[in-house]
Design a protein around this motif. Structure first.
Motif, PDB file in Angstrom:
ATOM      1  N   ARG A 160       0.819  -1.212   0.000  1.00 18.84           N
ATOM      2  CA  ARG A 160       0.000   0.000   0.000  1.00 18.84           C
ATOM      3  C   ARG A 160       0.852   1.261   0.000  1.00 18.84           C
ATOM      4  O   ARG A 160       0.497   2.268  -0.609  1.00 18.84           O
ATOM      5  CB  ARG A 160      -0.950  -0.008   1.197  1.00 18.84           C
ATOM      6  CG  ARG A 160      -1.946  -1.165   1.129  1.00 18.84           C
ATOM      7  CD  ARG A 160      -3.142  -0.963   2.011  1.00 18.84           C
ATOM      8  NE  ARG A 160      -4.173  -1.970   1.747  1.00 18.84           N
ATOM      9  CZ  ARG A 160      -5.410  -1.904   2.170  1.00 18.84           C
ATOM     10  NH1 ARG A 160      -5.805  -0.880   2.915  1.00 18.84           N
ATOM     11  NH2 ARG A 160      -6.274  -2.861   1.886  1.00 18.84           N
TER      12      ARG A 160
ATOM     13  N   ASP B 266       0.313   3.909  -2.924  1.00 21.04           N
ATOM     14  CA  ASP B 266      -0.334   5.155  -2.510  1.00 21.04           C
ATOM     15  C   ASP B 266       0.628   6.313  -2.300  1.00 21.04           C
ATOM     16  O   ASP B 266       0.219   7.473  -2.332  1.00 21.04           O
ATOM     17  CB  ASP B 266      -1.132   4.919  -1.222  1.00 21.04           C
ATOM     18  CG  ASP B 266      -2.033   6.099  -0.886  1.00 21.04           C
ATOM     19  OD1 ASP B 266      -2.617   6.680  -1.826  1.00 21.04           O
ATOM     20  OD2 ASP B 266      -2.152   6.431   0.305  1.00 21.04           O
TER      21      ASP B 266
ATOM     22  N   ASN C 179      -1.583   7.603 -12.585  1.00 23.58           N
ATOM     23  CA  ASN C 179      -2.205   6.312 -12.861  1.00 23.58           C
ATOM     24  C   ASN C 179      -1.206   5.356 -13.516  1.00 23.58           C
ATOM     25  O   ASN C 179      -1.128   4.178 -13.153  1.00 23.58           O
ATOM     26  CB  ASN C 179      -3.415   6.490 -13.775  1.00 23.58           C
ATOM     27  CG  ASN C 179      -4.127   5.172 -14.067  1.00 23.58           C
ATOM     28  OD1 ASN C 179      -4.725   4.567 -13.187  1.00 23.58           O
ATOM     29  ND2 ASN C 179      -4.038   4.712 -15.308  1.00 23.58           N
TER      30      ASN C 179
ATOM     31  N   ARG D  54     -10.160   2.014 -11.931  1.00 23.53           N
ATOM     32  CA  ARG D  54      -9.481   2.169 -10.648  1.00 23.53           C
ATOM     33  C   ARG D  54     -10.437   2.830  -9.659  1.00 23.53           C
ATOM     34  O   ARG D  54     -11.017   3.881  -9.959  1.00 23.53           O
ATOM     35  CB  ARG D  54      -8.219   3.023 -10.827  1.00 23.53           C
ATOM     36  CG  ARG D  54      -7.316   3.055  -9.614  1.00 23.53           C
ATOM     37  CD  ARG D  54      -6.077   3.901  -9.885  1.00 23.53           C
ATOM     38  NE  ARG D  54      -5.202   3.264 -10.861  1.00 23.53           N
ATOM     39  CZ  ARG D  54      -4.355   2.296 -10.568  1.00 23.53           C
ATOM     40  NH1 ARG D  54      -4.279   1.836  -9.324  1.00 23.53           N
ATOM     41  NH2 ARG D  54      -3.580   1.777 -11.496  1.00 23.53           N
ATOM     42  N   ILE D  55     -10.596   2.228  -8.484  1.00 24.76           N
ATOM     43  CA  ILE D  55     -11.490   2.782  -7.471  1.00 24.76           C
ATOM     44  C   ILE D  55     -10.738   2.899  -6.147  1.00 24.76           C
ATOM     45  O   ILE D  55      -9.900   2.060  -5.809  1.00 24.76           O
ATOM     46  CB  ILE D  55     -12.752   1.909  -7.281  1.00 24.76           C
ATOM     47  CG1 ILE D  55     -12.381   0.448  -7.013  1.00 24.76           C
ATOM     48  CG2 ILE D  55     -13.641   1.995  -8.512  1.00 24.76           C
ATOM     49  CD1 ILE D  55     -13.563  -0.453  -6.754  1.00 24.76           C
ATOM     50  N   ASP D  56     -11.044   3.939  -5.404  1.00 23.14           N
ATOM     51  CA  ASP D  56     -10.365   4.212  -4.146  1.00 23.14           C
ATOM     52  C   ASP D  56      -8.856   4.302  -4.384  1.00 23.14           C
ATOM     53  O   ASP D  56      -8.409   4.639  -5.469  1.00 23.14           O
ATOM     54  CB  ASP D  56     -10.701   3.142  -3.100  1.00 23.14           C
ATOM     55  CG  ASP D  56     -12.211   3.045  -2.846  1.00 23.14           C
ATOM     56  OD1 ASP D  56     -12.844   4.115  -2.863  1.00 23.14           O
ATOM     57  OD2 ASP D  56     -12.722   1.937  -2.661  1.00 23.14           O
ATOM     58  N   LYS D  57      -8.058   3.971  -3.369  1.00 24.82           N
ATOM     59  CA  LYS D  57      -6.608   4.093  -3.488  1.00 24.82           C
ATOM     60  C   LYS D  57      -5.956   2.853  -4.082  1.00 24.82           C
ATOM     61  O   LYS D  57      -4.965   2.933  -4.792  1.00 24.82           O
ATOM     62  CB  LYS D  57      -5.984   4.388  -2.122  1.00 24.82           C
ATOM     63  CG  LYS D  57      -6.346   5.753  -1.562  1.00 24.82           C
ATOM     64  CD  LYS D  57      -5.657   5.971  -0.223  1.00 24.82           C
ATOM     65  CE  LYS D  57      -5.968   7.357   0.338  1.00 24.82           C
ATOM     66  NZ  LYS D  57      -5.301   7.583   1.646  1.00 24.82           N
ATOM     67  N   TYR D  58      -6.521   1.690  -3.779  1.00 23.67           N
ATOM     68  CA  TYR D  58      -5.874   0.445  -4.184  1.00 23.67           C
ATOM     69  C   TYR D  58      -6.782  -0.474  -4.980  1.00 23.67           C
ATOM     70  O   TYR D  58      -6.314  -1.479  -5.517  1.00 23.67           O
ATOM     71  CB  TYR D  58      -5.399  -0.337  -2.943  1.00 23.67           C
ATOM     72  CG  TYR D  58      -4.846   0.536  -1.851  1.00 23.67           C
ATOM     73  CD1 TYR D  58      -3.584   1.107  -1.966  1.00 23.67           C
ATOM     74  CD2 TYR D  58      -5.583   0.798  -0.700  1.00 23.67           C
ATOM     75  CE1 TYR D  58      -3.068   1.919  -0.963  1.00 23.67           C
ATOM     76  CE2 TYR D  58      -5.078   1.607   0.307  1.00 23.67           C
ATOM     77  CZ  TYR D  58      -3.820   2.172   0.169  1.00 23.67           C
ATOM     78  OH  TYR D  58      -3.319   2.980   1.148  1.00 23.67           O
ATOM     79  N   GLY D  59      -8.063  -0.155  -5.042  1.00 23.86           N
ATOM     80  CA  GLY D  59      -9.009  -1.089  -5.627  1.00 23.86           C
ATOM     81  C   GLY D  59      -9.187  -0.974  -7.132  1.00 23.86           C
ATOM     82  O   GLY D  59      -8.878   0.045  -7.749  1.00 23.86           O
ATOM     83  N   HIS D  60      -9.712  -2.063  -7.706  1.00 19.31           N
ATOM     84  CA  HIS D  60     -10.006  -2.123  -9.136  1.00 19.31           C
ATOM     85  C   HIS D  60     -11.330  -2.837  -9.348  1.00 19.31           C
ATOM     86  O   HIS D  60     -11.687  -3.746  -8.606  1.00 19.31           O
ATOM     87  CB  HIS D  60      -8.913  -2.895  -9.887  1.00 19.31           C
ATOM     88  CG  HIS D  60      -7.598  -2.202  -9.917  1.00 19.31           C
ATOM     89  ND1 HIS D  60      -7.212  -1.377 -10.946  1.00 19.31           N
ATOM     90  CD2 HIS D  60      -6.571  -2.196  -9.022  1.00 19.31           C
ATOM     91  CE1 HIS D  60      -6.010  -0.911 -10.691  1.00 19.31           C
ATOM     92  NE2 HIS D  60      -5.600  -1.386  -9.536  1.00 19.31           N
ATOM     93  N   LYS D  61     -12.032  -2.400 -10.383  1.00 17.71           N
ATOM     94  CA  LYS D  61     -13.271  -3.065 -10.761  1.00 17.71           C
ATOM     95  C   LYS D  61     -13.275  -3.248 -12.275  1.00 17.71           C
ATOM     96  O   LYS D  61     -13.145  -2.269 -13.023  1.00 17.71           O
ATOM     97  CB  LYS D  61     -14.497  -2.252 -10.343  1.00 17.71           C
ATOM     98  CG  LYS D  61     -15.824  -2.892 -10.774  1.00 17.71           C
ATOM     99  CD  LYS D  61     -17.017  -2.140 -10.201  1.00 17.71           C
ATOM    100  CE  LYS D  61     -17.196  -0.773 -10.816  1.00 17.71           C
ATOM    101  NZ  LYS D  61     -18.442  -0.097 -10.368  1.00 17.71           N
TER     102      LYS D  61
ATOM    103  N   TYR E 250     -14.009   8.514 -17.027  1.00 13.62           N
ATOM    104  CA  TYR E 250     -12.774   8.438 -16.231  1.00 13.62           C
ATOM    105  C   TYR E 250     -11.568   8.802 -17.101  1.00 13.62           C
ATOM    106  O   TYR E 250     -10.687   7.968 -17.342  1.00 13.62           O
ATOM    107  CB  TYR E 250     -12.606   7.032 -15.649  1.00 13.62           C
ATOM    108  CG  TYR E 250     -13.852   6.514 -14.972  1.00 13.62           C
ATOM    109  CD1 TYR E 250     -14.185   6.927 -13.677  1.00 13.62           C
ATOM    110  CD2 TYR E 250     -14.717   5.629 -15.624  1.00 13.62           C
ATOM    111  CE1 TYR E 250     -15.349   6.474 -13.062  1.00 13.62           C
ATOM    112  CE2 TYR E 250     -15.884   5.176 -15.009  1.00 13.62           C
ATOM    113  CZ  TYR E 250     -16.188   5.602 -13.736  1.00 13.62           C
ATOM    114  OH  TYR E 250     -17.343   5.163 -13.121  1.00 13.62           O
TER     115      TYR E 250
END
Length: 304
Positions: free
Chosen positions: A30, A34, A81, A241-248, A285
């Motif tokens: 992280r 981050d 990114n 990319r979602i939040d600081k570390y997440g992906h969808k 995005y």
């Protein structure tokens, strides 16, 4: 002399990337994503002048309503990114299935499962947005055979590292310019596997012109050709990319066209449908796409 300099430069790039990738593995995940990657991304924004200018120019053309300040913010986030993408990829050796599932999810995963059941394989349309490597790994983690079509990196050592990162996540690589590429693609579809292709860049491959952000853009047509000739299902899978570390990974489709009796026309129509879905996502995005790429470099009057 030029060959010596070129060889030395390639070795420098290889060893630089190799050493950096090893160092990254000693950093807390992280913290590297981050903090460190953000620092590198911001530094790249200021030092990569040419890429920064191209990104801003393309953004201004496609988002004329945005202010100069908004364009600058988006551009800086584009570089951040990409830096995060590098750090995430370098972390692949220590990202196991459990950790991958903790940082990524797949929206509409049932479309993938249903497509596989049909037995003709899936052609997975994607783009250089978010972290497309995470998308491939996440889909493969579902237990579905995934193949990505990619161009070989001109530095052999770096190409080997990237291929190993992918195969370690059960993602097989089909090199775009290899003499047996076509045979491998057809074989994968016959086995009911997934073939993922990124069709959002202007590259020196067979393609067609379609509308992309209101301008004609030379777009790879191989995916549409395969779909129309084999009957393989076409799905779109884009990483967000979602939040600081997440992906969808957002999956949509299937994409189809009504046969017109004219194969060339059908190829254009299917490629346009796929490109339009990608454009809609990029509009939402913009900071997650590679705007420094010369997407519209090929003109309709140009020759290939």
């Amino acid at each position: 002399m030029k060959k010596i300099i070129k060889k030395a430069r390639r070795k420098f790039y290889y060893y630089g990337a190799f050493i950096a990738s090893k160092i990254i593995l000693f950093l807390p995940y992280r913290f590297s994503i981050d903090v460190i990657s953000v620092v590198f991304g911001k530094a790249a924004y200021y030092f990569a002048v040419g890429a920064r200018i191209k990104a801003k120019r393309n953004l201004k053309r496609c988002f004329p309503q945005k202010t100069k300040k908004e364009i600058c913010v988006i551009t800086k986030n584009i570089f951040i990114n990409q830096a995060k993408n590098f750090f995430e990829l370098a972390n692949f050796p220590r990202i196991d299935s459990a950790f991958l599932r903790s940082i990524s999810s797949i929206e509409n995963s049932h479309l993938v499962k249903e497509g596989i059941k049909k037995g003709k394989g899936i052609l997975f349309v994607s783009a250089h947005t978010g972290n497309w490597e995470i998308t491939a790994a996440a889909v493969a983690d579902m237990g579905v055979p995934v193949n990505v079509v990619a161009k070989k990196i001109y530095i052999d050592g770096l190409n080997d590292i990237l291929v190993n990162y992918r195969t370690d996540k059960n993602v097989q690589v089909i090199l775009r310019d290899a003499p047996d590429t076509g045979r491998k693609l057809l074989k994968a579809l016959k086995k009911g596997e997934i073939i993922a292709m990124l069709i959002d860049q202007d590259t020196n491959v067979p393609g067609v012109f379609v509308d992309f952000f209101g301008k004609p853009a030379w777009t790879p047509s191989g995916l549409a050709v395969l779909a129309l000739r084999t009957g393989a299902e076409v799905l779109v899978g884009i990483d967000q990319r979602i939040d600081k570390y997440g992906h969808k990974t957002v999956v949509s489709g299937p994409l189809t066209v009504e046969p017109s009796g004219n194969l060339d026309e059908d190829i254009v129509n299917l490629t346009q449908k796929a490109s339009s879905v990608l454009e809609d996502h990029i509009r939402k995005y913009p900071e997650q796409w590679v705007w420094f790429h010369e997407r519209w470099k090929t003109k309709k009057t140009g020759k290939r």
